[in-house]
Design an enzyme around this catalytic site. Structure first.
Site, PDB file in Angstrom:
ATOM      1  N   HIS A 129      29.007   5.078  -4.573  1.00 50.40           N
ATOM      2  CA  HIS A 129      29.883   5.553  -3.500  1.00 50.40           C
ATOM      3  C   HIS A 129      30.064   4.506  -2.415  1.00 50.40           C
ATOM      4  O   HIS A 129      30.652   4.795  -1.378  1.00 50.40           O
ATOM      5  CB  HIS A 129      29.318   6.858  -2.922  1.00 50.40           C
ATOM      6  CG  HIS A 129      29.249   7.956  -3.953  1.00 50.40           C
ATOM      7  ND1 HIS A 129      30.284   8.823  -4.197  1.00 50.40           N
ATOM      8  CD2 HIS A 129      28.278   8.268  -4.856  1.00 50.40           C
ATOM      9  CE1 HIS A 129      29.950   9.652  -5.182  1.00 50.40           C
ATOM     10  NE2 HIS A 129      28.732   9.324  -5.600  1.00 50.40           N
TER      11      HIS A 129
ATOM     12  N   SER B 173      -4.362   1.593   3.201  1.00 51.40           N
ATOM     13  CA  SER B 173      -4.191   0.205   3.662  1.00 51.40           C
ATOM     14  C   SER B 173      -5.203  -0.650   2.932  1.00 51.40           C
ATOM     15  O   SER B 173      -6.411  -0.456   3.097  1.00 51.40           O
ATOM     16  CB  SER B 173      -4.412   0.089   5.169  1.00 51.40           C
ATOM     17  OG  SER B 173      -4.475  -1.273   5.524  1.00 51.40           O
TER      18      SER B 173
ATOM     19  N   SER C 142       0.833  -1.211   0.000  1.00 54.74           N
ATOM     20  CA  SER C 142       0.000   0.000   0.000  1.00 54.74           C
ATOM     21  C   SER C 142       0.862   1.254   0.000  1.00 54.74           C
ATOM     22  O   SER C 142       0.529   2.251  -0.640  1.00 54.74           O
ATOM     23  CB  SER C 142      -0.937   0.008   1.215  1.00 54.74           C
ATOM     24  OG  SER C 142      -1.863  -1.056   1.116  1.00 54.74           O
TER      25      SER C 142
ATOM     26  N   ARG D 143      -0.572  -6.141  -2.561  1.00 56.58           N
ATOM     27  CA  ARG D 143       0.442  -5.680  -3.531  1.00 56.58           C
ATOM     28  C   ARG D 143      -0.080  -5.710  -4.961  1.00 56.58           C
ATOM     29  O   ARG D 143       0.476  -5.040  -5.830  1.00 56.58           O
ATOM     30  CB  ARG D 143       1.702  -6.540  -3.409  1.00 56.58           C
ATOM     31  CG  ARG D 143       1.488  -8.023  -3.680  1.00 56.58           C
ATOM     32  CD  ARG D 143       2.727  -8.817  -3.298  1.00 56.58           C
ATOM     33  NE  ARG D 143       2.620 -10.244  -3.590  1.00 56.58           N
ATOM     34  CZ  ARG D 143       2.013 -11.131  -2.818  1.00 56.58           C
ATOM     35  NH1 ARG D 143       1.428 -10.753  -1.695  1.00 56.58           N
ATOM     36  NH2 ARG D 143       1.972 -12.410  -3.154  1.00 56.58           N
TER      37      ARG D 143
ATOM     38  N   LYS E 154       2.163 -11.145  11.473  1.00 59.20           N
ATOM     39  CA  LYS E 154       1.062 -10.244  11.886  1.00 59.20           C
ATOM     40  C   LYS E 154       0.230 -10.915  12.976  1.00 59.20           C
ATOM     41  O   LYS E 154      -0.182 -10.272  13.940  1.00 59.20           O
ATOM     42  CB  LYS E 154       0.178  -9.902  10.677  1.00 59.20           C
ATOM     43  CG  LYS E 154       0.817  -8.889   9.717  1.00 59.20           C
ATOM     44  CD  LYS E 154      -0.129  -8.502   8.567  1.00 59.20           C
ATOM     45  CE  LYS E 154       0.519  -7.533   7.599  1.00 59.20           C
ATOM     46  NZ  LYS E 154      -0.295  -7.158   6.455  1.00 59.20           N
TER      47      LYS E 154
ATOM     48  N   THR F 273      -3.948  -2.729   9.053  1.00 59.57           N
ATOM     49  CA  THR F 273      -2.504  -2.677   9.316  1.00 59.57           C
ATOM     50  C   THR F 273      -2.227  -1.730  10.473  1.00 59.57           C
ATOM     51  O   THR F 273      -2.592  -0.551  10.410  1.00 59.57           O
ATOM     52  CB  THR F 273      -1.779  -2.251   8.020  1.00 59.57           C
ATOM     53  OG1 THR F 273      -2.028  -3.275   7.062  1.00 59.57           O
ATOM     54  CG2 THR F 273      -0.293  -2.087   8.212  1.00 59.57           C
TER      55      THR F 273
ATOM     56  N   GLU G   8       8.013 -11.201  -2.357  1.00 57.43           N
ATOM     57  CA  GLU G   8       6.680 -11.709  -1.990  1.00 57.43           C
ATOM     58  C   GLU G   8       6.123 -12.717  -2.996  1.00 57.43           C
ATOM     59  O   GLU G   8       5.440 -13.660  -2.608  1.00 57.43           O
ATOM     60  CB  GLU G   8       5.692 -10.549  -1.805  1.00 57.43           C
ATOM     61  CG  GLU G   8       6.037  -9.686  -0.595  1.00 57.43           C
ATOM     62  CD  GLU G   8       5.029  -8.581  -0.346  1.00 57.43           C
ATOM     63  OE1 GLU G   8       3.881  -8.875   0.002  1.00 57.43           O
ATOM     64  OE2 GLU G   8       5.391  -7.407  -0.506  1.00 57.43           O
TER      65      GLU G   8
HETATM   66  C1  F6R Z   1       0.795  -8.292   0.733  1.00 64.65           C
HETATM   67  C2  F6R Z   1       1.574  -7.053   0.713  1.00 64.65           C
HETATM   68  C3  F6R Z   1       2.001  -6.448   2.017  1.00 64.65           C
HETATM   69  C4  F6R Z   1       0.909  -5.530   2.576  1.00 64.65           C
HETATM   70  C5  F6R Z   1       1.339  -4.921   3.908  1.00 64.65           C
HETATM   71  C6  F6R Z   1       0.334  -3.921   4.452  1.00 64.65           C
HETATM   72  O1  F6R Z   1       0.343  -8.580  -0.553  1.00 64.65           O
HETATM   73  O2  F6R Z   1       1.864  -6.543  -0.308  1.00 64.65           O
HETATM   74  O3  F6R Z   1       3.202  -5.738   1.782  1.00 64.65           O
HETATM   75  O4  F6R Z   1       0.621  -4.505   1.651  1.00 64.65           O
HETATM   76  O5  F6R Z   1       1.540  -5.945   4.855  1.00 64.65           O
HETATM   77  O6  F6R Z   1      -0.960  -4.421   4.414  1.00 64.65           O
HETATM   78  P1  F6R Z   1      -2.140  -3.512   3.852  1.00 64.65           P
HETATM   79  O7  F6R Z   1      -1.751  -3.188   2.444  1.00 64.65           O
HETATM   80  O8  F6R Z   1      -3.345  -4.377   3.931  1.00 64.65           O
HETATM   81  O9  F6R Z   1      -2.201  -2.317   4.736  1.00 64.65           O
END
Ligand code: F6R
Length: 360
Positions: free
Chosen positions: A261, A109, A68, A161, A354, A114, A245
């Site tokens: 550098h 997000s 995000s 992503r 998480k 998140t 990922e």
């Molecule tokens: C998973 C991904 C992660 C999430 C990250 C934040 O596909 O790309 O990098 O983007 O953990 O989660 P969100 O995007 O739901 O806030």
């Protein structure tokens, strides 16, 4: 090896749709191939969520993590010199100390759950900043709706992503609405058509010696090190994270001129510790000294790299150019996953971490 020198290996394993589908249980490939549609759909979604303009003279902060957050950095790169206010991306539990009621904070997000982004949403409220949210739902949408904060709604069902095009458009449009940059609506629409041509050129239905497939084959079995400069710096980071990922393997990124550098000296010992491949992401509009550096740096590391590539953005406008190499990197990461025999969709390590944090 630079872009023009890629050659086909007749014995190479196929990277057809069917070959990819054997590992790609959640069809991440289709989510990359439909990137042009995401751009168009996103424009409509922003328009339906936010109607009026405002002007926050202290600029725009995009708060988010991972898939995000990268969109904020890509949007800032696409705006380039056309940004009229500071645009800052924060990937943390808090906002920069200079955030004031005259700052717009876009909390991005995909899941809306998140914790770092939720913390930024709350600090933005405490600081009296002007908030906007882009999400599919979760706690972030709940809080925003309760507070009367505009929510740009995203479609569900993607890996965060994979919604990068939606997020880029949201960041660009909020930048324009808050006075931090010009409106790029028609450029985004034109970029969608340009991207469709690149999907045909680099997608799974293209020949086995297409640039994207050959790149994936050359990177397979190496640790890719991606280098960007200026507009391509966040794209280099996107490549690194997509390889992490989707292909589930280490990859690293750096930027020029800084890497000349320090990192350049490290390449001397590369073969003593592993197989590293270098990918330099160039742009037609890059500073001429940066272009010269890329060419010289590629030459300097040639003896130490398992393979090396210099690729250039495609397209006229900065948004077309940004999206072109984002698309190429996303495809390469899916092809790499297929070559490695891993499923590009699930990111169990991230989900487990998480979950563990949620219990604390
Ligand atoms: C998973 C991904 C992660 C999430 C990250 C934040 O596909 O790309 O990098 O983007 O953990 O989660 P969100 O995007 O739901 O806030």
């Amino acid at each position: 090896m630079s872009e023009g020198a890629v050659s086909a290996d007749p014995g190479a394993e196929s990277l057809s749709r069917a070959a990819i589908a054997r590992v790609d249980s959640s069809d991440q490939l289709s989510d990359v191939l439909t990137l042009p549609e995401h751009l168009r759909d996103a424009l409509w979604r922003v328009e339906s969520a936010i109607m009026q303009h405002w002007d926050t003279t202290a600029g725009l902060v995009v708060a988010g993590m991972g898939g995000s957050a990268i969109a904020g950095a890509l949007a800032r790169a696409a705006l380039g010199d056309h940004a009229t206010r500071p645009i800052f991306v924060t990937r943390a539990y808090g906002l920069p100390t200079w955030t004031t009621p005259d700052t717009t904070v876009l909390c991005a997000s995909y899941s809306g759950n998140t914790e770092e982004t939720l913390a930024c949403y709350e600090s933005a409220g405490a600081l009296g900043a002007r908030r906007t949210v882009v999400t599919t739902g979760g706690r972030l949408a709940e809080m925003a709706r309760a507070d009367g904060i505009p929510v740009i709604p995203l479609p569900g069902g993607f890996q965060p992503r994979a919604a990068v095009a939606y997020m880029i458009v949201a960041a660009l449009e909020v930048a324009a609405l808050s006075g931090a940059g010009p409106r790029l609506t028609s450029e985004i629409d034109v970029a969608a058509s340009h991207t469709e041509q690149l999907v045909a050129e680099w997608g799974p239905d293209a020949a086995e010696d297409s640039l994207a497939k050959q790149l994936a084959r050359s990177l397979h079995g190496t640790t890719p090190v991606i280098a960007g400069a200026g507009l391509t710096t966040p794209i280099a980071y996107r490549w690194k994270t997509q390889i992490n990922e989707n292909a589930k393997q280490p990859a690293f990124f750096n930027e020029l001129p800084e890497l000349d550098h320090n990192e350049l000296a490290g390449w001397e010992g590369a073969q003593d510790v592993g197989r590293f491949a270098a990918v330099f992401l160039d742009d037609s509009d890059a500073h001429p000294r940066v272009k010269a550096r890329m060419a010289l740096t590629e030459r300097a590391i040639a003896g130490s790299a398992a393979s090396s590539f210099r690729l250039e953005t495609r397209g006229q406008t900065s948004i077309e150019r940004v999206i072109s190499l984002v698309l190429l990197g996303d495809l390469v990461s899916i092809y790499l996953a297929a070559l490695r025999g891993v499923d590009p969709g699930p990111v169990n390590a991230i989900d487990e971490l998480k979950e563990q944090l949620a219990k604390r």
